[in-house]
Structures are given as C-alpha cells and as structure tokens.
Enzyme design. Structure first.
Site, short mmCIF file in Angstrom:
data_model
loop_
_atom_site.label_atom_id
_atom_site.label_comp_id
_atom_site.label_asym_id
_atom_site.label_seq_id
_atom_site.Cartn_x
_atom_site.Cartn_y
_atom_site.Cartn_z
N GLU A 243 0.91 -1.15 0.15
CA GLU A 243 0.00 -0.11 -0.04
C GLU A 243 1.04 1.34 0.12
OE1 GLU A 243 -3.04 -0.08 -0.32
OE2 GLU A 243 -3.77 -2.02 0.01
N CYS A 277 -2.18 9.29 2.35
CA CYS A 277 -1.86 8.89 1.09
C CYS A 277 -2.96 8.75 -0.03
CB CYS A 277 -1.71 7.19 1.26
SG CYS A 277 -3.10 6.35 2.18
P1 NDP Z 1 8.28 4.77 4.45
O1 NDP Z 1 8.47 4.30 3.21
O2 NDP Z 1 9.63 5.81 4.60
O3 NDP Z 1 8.36 3.88 5.60
C1 NDP Z 1 7.06 2.93 5.77
C2 NDP Z 1 7.61 1.73 6.68
O4 NDP Z 1 8.62 1.10 6.26
C3 NDP Z 1 8.23 2.38 8.01
O5 NDP Z 1 7.89 1.68 8.94
C4 NDP Z 1 9.63 2.55 7.68
O6 NDP Z 1 10.33 2.24 8.94
C5 NDP Z 1 9.88 1.23 7.16
N1 NDP Z 1 11.16 0.82 6.40
C6 NDP Z 1 12.07 1.94 5.92
N2 NDP Z 1 12.79 1.07 5.15
C7 NDP Z 1 12.74 -0.06 5.26
C8 NDP Z 1 13.30 -1.24 4.58
N3 NDP Z 1 14.34 -1.27 3.87
N4 NDP Z 1 12.58 -2.33 4.75
C9 NDP Z 1 11.59 -2.74 5.49
N5 NDP Z 1 11.08 -1.54 6.10
C10 NDP Z 1 11.47 -0.28 5.86
O7 NDP Z 1 7.00 5.60 4.47
P2 NDP Z 1 6.41 6.68 5.82
O8 NDP Z 1 6.59 5.96 6.88
O9 NDP Z 1 7.15 8.01 5.35
O10 NDP Z 1 4.87 6.90 5.20
C11 NDP Z 1 4.58 7.82 4.19
C12 NDP Z 1 4.11 7.12 2.90
O11 NDP Z 1 3.34 5.95 3.17
C13 NDP Z 1 3.62 8.12 2.07
O12 NDP Z 1 4.20 7.58 0.64
C14 NDP Z 1 2.06 7.72 1.94
O13 NDP Z 1 1.30 7.77 0.69
C15 NDP Z 1 2.14 6.20 1.99
N6 NDP Z 1 1.01 5.55 2.73
C16 NDP Z 1 0.34 4.69 1.84
C17 NDP Z 1 -0.98 4.32 2.43
C18 NDP Z 1 -2.00 3.41 1.75
O14 NDP Z 1 -2.67 2.74 2.26
N7 NDP Z 1 -1.79 3.20 0.23
C19 NDP Z 1 -1.64 4.81 3.74
C20 NDP Z 1 -0.68 5.40 4.41
C21 NDP Z 1 0.36 5.97 4.08
P3 NDP Z 1 10.99 3.63 9.59
O15 NDP Z 1 9.86 4.68 9.75
O16 NDP Z 1 11.41 3.36 11.07
O17 NDP Z 1 12.27 4.20 8.84
#
Ligand code: NDP
Length: 498
Positions: A243, A277
């Site tokens: 997502e 999102c």
């Molecule tokens: P990120 O992609 O930065 O992070 C998402 C999650 O992935 C966090 O828990 C992060 O950890 C983790 N992560 C980071 N690097 C890795 C890796 N290499 N392997 C596995 N996990 C990893 O997104 P954001 O948290 O900034 O969220 C915002 C984004 O989410 C926006 O693009 C938004 O549009 C999208 N979104 C989509 C939704 C949907 O349902 N389609 C709903 C809500 C948001 P950490 O934060 O600890 O780095």
C-alpha cells in the site's frame, strides 16, 4: 522548536521519539536487531498454531473485546498519536474510531468469506464433491507508516488476525508508542500466546522482518521503500501486499455543487497537514466554474490555520525531511509560472506549513507529478471533463480519486485509473469496511479491507472428494477406447459449437 533527526535520535540499542509539536521526549524504544526479530517470529509461529486452531467465532470474540478496549480508551490512544505525530487530538481520535468498524467487520465476516464452502462441478465430474476454504498463512509481518499510525496498520492487522494469522508489527520509528499501545491492548484480550507482537526500530528492523521468513509482509509506506521491501522479500519468496503513496486528483464538473466540492478539496488536501496517502493533491476544474471554485476554496482554506498549539486545525509536518520536499514543490511551481492563490514560499515556517493553493502550475512540475505530502493543492483549469480525466490519469500512481458532478459523476469516475474513487465526497471509501482498499501502478498492489483484505492473508485450499465411482473412468490406465470416443463426443457436444 527542535525536532531530532533520525540519526541524532538513534543510539546503539534504543531510539527516542520526540513530539513534532514541542520537541519534548515522548518515549524511548529498543532498536530490535535481526536476532530479536527472528526470536519474535519464532514465538509468533507457536502462537499462530494456537490462534489458527480456534474457531472463527472464538477469534471474533477476542477481536470484539479488542475493539471494546480501543473504544473505551480512545482518548488515551489519541493522546499518544497526537504526541508522536503532532496531529490534532480530535483528528487522532477520529482516525482511531474509524478503525473500529473494520475490526468489527473483519471479525464478523471472516467465517463467511474464508470458511469452507461448496464449489460447483462439471458434467464429467458429477461424481465429485468439491469445496474450497481459505486457510491462514501463518505469521504476517506488518510494516506501517507514521501518518495514520492506527487506521492504516489495523487495516492489515485486524484482517490478518481475523483470518487466523499471528502478526508481528513494525510501526514507523516515529510512532512506536502508538504501536506498543495497540499490542498491549490486544494482549489483554489474548493473554495465552503472543499472537500480536511488536518490534521497534528503523528501516533496518523492517528489513530484518522482510528477511525473517514470515509468510507474508503487509507493507504500507512510500513506493521507494516498497521496492526495497519487495527485493528483500524475494530472497525468501515471501509475498507482499504493498500500500504505497499516491497523487490523487479531484475533478470538478460544471454541474458540481461547488460549495461541497471546495469544502471536500480543502479537507482532502489539508487535513492531517496533507500527509494522507489518499489526500487530494491535484484538482482539475471545468473552465466554466473554475473562478468560482477557486474563490470558494481559497475562502475555506484561508480560515484553516496550521500550528503546534491545541487550537490549530492543522498540525505540524511530522517528518522533518518532508518540509524540504514541500518547500521545493512550492518554489518550483512558482518559478515555472505558477501562482499562489493562497500561501506561497512564506507558508513554510519551521515544521509548520500553512495551506497553499497553487494555480497555473505546469503539469510536468514536481508539485503535480510527485507526492508532496503537505497542505498544498494545485488547482488547474480544464477545457472539459475529457481533459480532466486525461490529466488525472497522467500519473504513475493510481491510488484514489474523487469526482464532483451531479449528473455524470459515476460516468467520469469509471474512466479514472485508480484503485478507489469517491463520487461527490472524499475519504468515503476507507470508511466502508466491505470495500477493498488499495491502488495500481506506483501506488502498489494487493488489497486490505473487505473480503479481498481477508483473503489477502490466507491461501485457498481446494478439496475434491469422490462420492461414487464414475461411469466414465478417465484417470486410469484401464481407460478403454470406447471411453475415449465417448469423451470426445461429449466434449464436442459441450464445446464444439462455440
Ligand atoms: P516509508 O516508506 O518511509 O516507511 C514505511 C515503513 O517502512 C516504516 O515503518 C519504515 O520504518 C519502514 N522501512 C523503511 N525502510 C525499510 C526497509 N528497507 N525495509 C523494510 N521496512 C523499511 O513511509 P512513511 O512512513 O514515510 O509513510 C508515508 C508514505 O506511506 C507515503 O508515501 C504515503 O502515501 C504512504 N501511505 C500509503 C497508504 C496506503 O494505504 N496506500 C496509507 C498511508 C500511507 P522507519 O519509519 O522506522 O524508517
């Protein structure tokens, strides 16, 4: 105000979370290593066997009690969400309360959607009784974002649990306290085994979860991270549901109710400081109503103040690094000939961004092509709704969209390439638990919510039971030439006329 960066906050084995509003320390959490993650997943495997052994009804009772705890302690949960993300307390409470219907729906419908049911048979298989059921995968790893730290991960978690899986949850490093609260609440209703566990840390902890051999990863976050998650999961052939982000458009036709369209655009673009999102980022308005629409939108948006105080309708930007992206999009749009009908470069002050409405922005600007994730909207005049549809679809993303038109709403909506579309409203589809949620293209794949969301965390298992010896024995070396000729005749009769 000071907000620590990720590097400043992390130490060898713990990291701190600070409020984006005050800079105050909110909590300190362990940075779980790959070994910690492996041990957690191993515990989850045992718990998964026990949980899968319960009936749908027994699991539903626990999920109902879980939702009861969330409902009764909503204010407490919203307080943590507010502290960690900076979003207004009332928005946090609304977000958490919207997750309750999903919890109820998943618990109530899991049996009906996933339980064993009869499947039809054909003429040559009339002697067979066929059935299919959807079994839990085992352990599901859920990786969540910070922007909706309750609604978004629970959209995977409660469906995975209702389907009979154990869950290991890695919240964003910006919202571990919220994740911890949810896990502790669930443990109160399921004390026997760690069916729902928490791991905390940064991206490396998430990467360890992907490599841990869990049976599926439900990832919500940016498209860039989804690619890393997918690459990591490919090592163990772990399937994922992704997502990801979006660049949702809102289309306004000549016959639209302009007051509600403007109100909706303001909310969908600016609520949660635009960090949604499915937030509207682009608005395409028919030339005939463009001026009137912009006037109404500016009037509404002007009244919404962003700030870190309790009275502000719009909170600060949660992620420190996002402020630069928002600033770059605004400045670039204006440099290319765009106009700020509201806001502009001065709208960005520290980590607080006031509402911005940008017009005449060229379609190849980052403000139109990239996810901005701030309280900004580009509003573009279009010749007609064909033009609006073409521009709305000219994106690599395909998450959600909205159409405002009294007569042609559904018809225009039909032509939009996206996973979800709202007609004469915004943010309505995620509130309907029976509707699948997800996108296409760079917005990801797979679905949470609804029947698809339950099946996403299961595998289909088919059983065909022979009820009596078939008159025509096909799968035997004793098959005769007479049988072959009879089968050929039946097949010609059944299919030959097409
Ligand atoms: P990120 O992609 O930065 O992070 C998402 C999650 O992935 C966090 O828990 C992060 O950890 C983790 N992560 C980071 N690097 C890795 C890796 N290499 N392997 C596995 N996990 C990893 O997104 P954001 O948290 O900034 O969220 C915002 C984004 O989410 C926006 O693009 C938004 O549009 C999208 N979104 C989509 C939704 C949907 O349902 N389609 C709903 C809500 C948001 P950490 O934060 O600890 O780095």
């Amino acid at each position: 105000m000071t907000t620590s960066t990720r590097d400043e906050r992390a130490t060898a084995d713990t990291f701190e979370v600070r409020s984006p509003s005050t800079g105050d320390l909110v909590g300190s959490f362990p940075t779980h290593t790959a070994d910690d993650v492996a041990a957690t997943v191993a515990r989850a495997r045992v718990a998964a066997d026990w949980w899968a052994g319960l009936t749908f009804g027994e699991r539903a009772k626990r999920l109902d009690r879980f939702r009861g705890i969330i409902a009764r302690r909503l204010a407490q949960l919203a307080g943590i969400m507010h502290e960690e993300t900076g979003k207004p307390h009332s928005d946090a409470a609304l977000e958490a309360s919207l997750a309750l219907d999903h919890c109820a729906w998943a618990a109530k419908h899991a049996d009906q959607v996933l339980g064993r049911r009869r499947a039809g048979v054909g003429l040559l298989t009339l002697n067979q009784a066929a059935s299919v059921e959807y079994r839990p995968l085992g352990v599901v790893g859920v990786i969540g974002p910070w922007n909706y730290p309750v609604f978004t991960p629970l959209g995977s978690i409660v469906y995975a649990l209702a389907a009979g899986n154990a869950v290991v949850f890695k919240p964003s490093e910006f919202t571990p306290g919220t994740g911890s609260w949810l896990v502790e609440a669930f443990a109160q209703v399921v004390p026997e085994h760690p069916v729902f566990q928490l791991i905390t840390g940064d991206g490396s902890t998430g990467a360890a979860l992907c490599a841990s051999g869990v049976d599926k990863v439900a990832f919500t976050g940016s498209t860039a991270t989804a690619k890393k998650v997918m690459a990591g999961c490919s090592e163990t052939l772990t399937p994922i549901v992704a997502e990801c982000g979006g660049k949702d458009a809102l289309l306004v036709d000549t016959d639209a109710d302009l007051d509600s369209a403007a109100d909706a655009a303001a909310w969908a673009g600016m609520a949660n400081a635009g960090q949604s999102c499915i937030g509207t980022e682009r608005v395409y308005v028919h030339a005939d109503v463009y001026d009137a629409f912009v006037e109404k939108l500016v009037k509404i948006a002007r009244e919404q103040r962003a700030g870190t105080d309790p009275d502000a309708k719009i909170g600060p930007i949660t992620l420190p690094s996002q402020v630069e992206t928002i600033r770059r999009h605004i400045n670039d749009a204006l440099r290319r000939g765009g106009r700020a009908a509201l806001g502009g470069p001065d709208a960005v002050d520290g980590n607080v961004v006031q509402p911005c409405i940008l017009t005449n922005v060229p379609e190849d600007s980052p403000a139109v092509t990239e996810e901005t994730f701030g309280p900004t909207l580009t509003v573009t005049k279009v010749r007609d709704m064909d033009d609006a549809v073409a521009r709305a679809n000219a994106t690599t993303y395909g998450l959600g969209a909205a159409v405002f038109s009294k007569k042609r709403g559904a018809e225009i909506a039909d032509r939009l390439r996206c996973g979800m579309v709202a007609v004469n409203a915004v943010f309505n589809f995620p509130q309907i638990p029976s509707l699948p949620f997800g996108g296409v293209g760079d917005s990801g794949f797979g679905r949470i919510h609804g029947p698809d969301g339950l099946r996403e965390f299961s595998y289909a298992r088919s059983v065909a039971r022979q009820r009596f010896t078939p008159p025509l024995a096909l799968t035997t070396f004793a098959r005769t030439a007479k049988t072959d000729s009879l089968v050929a005749k039946i097949m010609t009769l059944l299919h030959g006329r097409h």
